[in-house]
Write a protein that holds these residues in place. Structure first.
Motif, PDB file in Angstrom:
ATOM      1  N   SER A  47       0.839  -1.211   0.000  1.00 46.70           N
ATOM      2  CA  SER A  47       0.000   0.000   0.000  1.00 46.70           C
ATOM      3  C   SER A  47       0.869   1.254   0.000  1.00 46.70           C
ATOM      4  O   SER A  47       0.517   2.271  -0.616  1.00 46.70           O
ATOM      5  N   GLN A  94      -7.911  -0.101  -0.770  1.00 50.65           N
ATOM      6  CA  GLN A  94      -8.116  -1.394  -0.112  1.00 50.65           C
ATOM      7  C   GLN A  94      -9.490  -1.398   0.564  1.00 50.65           C
ATOM      8  O   GLN A  94     -10.255  -2.336   0.437  1.00 50.65           O
ATOM      9  N   ASP A 171      -5.818  -1.876  -4.826  1.00 49.38           N
ATOM     10  CA  ASP A 171      -5.201  -2.388  -3.604  1.00 49.38           C
ATOM     11  C   ASP A 171      -6.136  -3.429  -2.989  1.00 49.38           C
ATOM     12  O   ASP A 171      -7.218  -3.079  -2.514  1.00 49.38           O
TER      13      ASP A 171
HETATM   14 MG   LIG Z   1      -1.991  -2.918   2.110  1.00 48.88          MG
END
Ligand SMILES: [Mg+2]
Ligand SMILES: Nc1ncnc2c1ncn2[C@@H]1O[C@H](COP(=O)(O)OP(=O)(O)O)[C@@H](O)[C@H]1O
Length: 226
Positions: A47, A94, A171
């Motif tokens: 990330s 994410q 992500d």
């Molecule tokens: Mg991550």
């Protein structure tokens, strides 16, 4: 030497106040036409790497170039440069719930298109097209905080894909989806391959990589690309 779409040269990055870098001397390159999965254990820096690519953080050492232009604090202060980067790179967080902020599913899709400066007729056309494609027409007037996790994911995806970015960064795209949703999204990502597009996916899910990746880049717990 030919120019890569994205090139990272010896990029290290440490969050403010952190002694240990979250990215450690990363040198890698990505090109249009490929779908690359970045694999690695939790905390290895996937990330963080994406934050750098989006210009949300800047390398502490080393350089990041996007189509030959250096992305750093200085270039990102230029409004035109930052706008160009944001047009070029579409990003799915994410936790895509945090990405939704408008009053309805349809506004969520239209907003990004308006930001691109597209004419109203094109905003409407694409909004309809992506509502249909992501099976969201029935809930188009609902507020994003009142829909299910899978619907939120589809809304976030529709909003990003409607902008038809040349570079798509996702992500952990399967997180928060049930098995059917995961299978559907895996197929969808497979269908996104194009000569004109670069797709980057961070995942710890090897099945996803096996299904969609042309190439896998691995990171280790020492925050390096191996
Ligand atoms: Mg991550
Ligand atoms: N905002 C932050 N401040 C300090 N450290 C962070 C922050 N975000 C992530 N980290 C640390 O950076 C490292 C890489 O994290 P991250 O990029 O989120 O990994 P991944 O996405 O691969 O799970 C981890 O050690 C994590 O604890």
């Amino acid at each position: 030497m030919s120019q890569h779409t994205i090139q990272l040269d010896h990029v290290s990055f440490a969050y403010a106040g952190e002694a240990v870098p979250s990215l450690n001397d990363v040198t890698t390159a990505f090109d249009k036409g490929e779908c690359v999965c970045i694999e690695g254990p939790n905390g290895c820096g996937k990330s963080t790497l994406f934050r750098i690519l989006l210009g949300l953080s800047y390398p502490t050492r080393g350089t990041y170039t996007l189509e030959g232009e250096t992305v750093d604090a200085k270039s990102m202060k230029e409004e035109a440069f930052a706008a160009k980067l944001h047009r070029k790179i579409g990003f799915l967080f994410q936790n895509s719930e945090v990405q939704l902020f408008t009053g309805s599913v349809e506004e969520e899709i239209a907003f990004g298109l308006e930001q691109l400066g597209l004419p109203e007729s094109e905003v409407d056309r694409r909004t309809e097209e992506y509502l249909r494609m992501f099976d969201l027409a029935a809930i188009r007037h609902k507020a994003p905080f009142n829909i299910s996790g899978g619907e939120k994911k589809r809304t976030a995806l529709a909003a990003v894909f409607a902008m038809e970015p040349e570079i798509l960064v996702m992500d952990e795209p399967l997180s928060g989806l049930d098995e059917d949703g995961q299978a559907w999204l895996t197929d969808f990502i497979k269908g996104l391959h194009s000569k004109e597009r670069l797709i980057l996916i961070a995942t710890h899910n090897r099945e996803l990589s096996a299904a969609v990746a042309d190439r896998v880049v691995r990171m280790d717990k020492n925050h390096r690309v191996i």
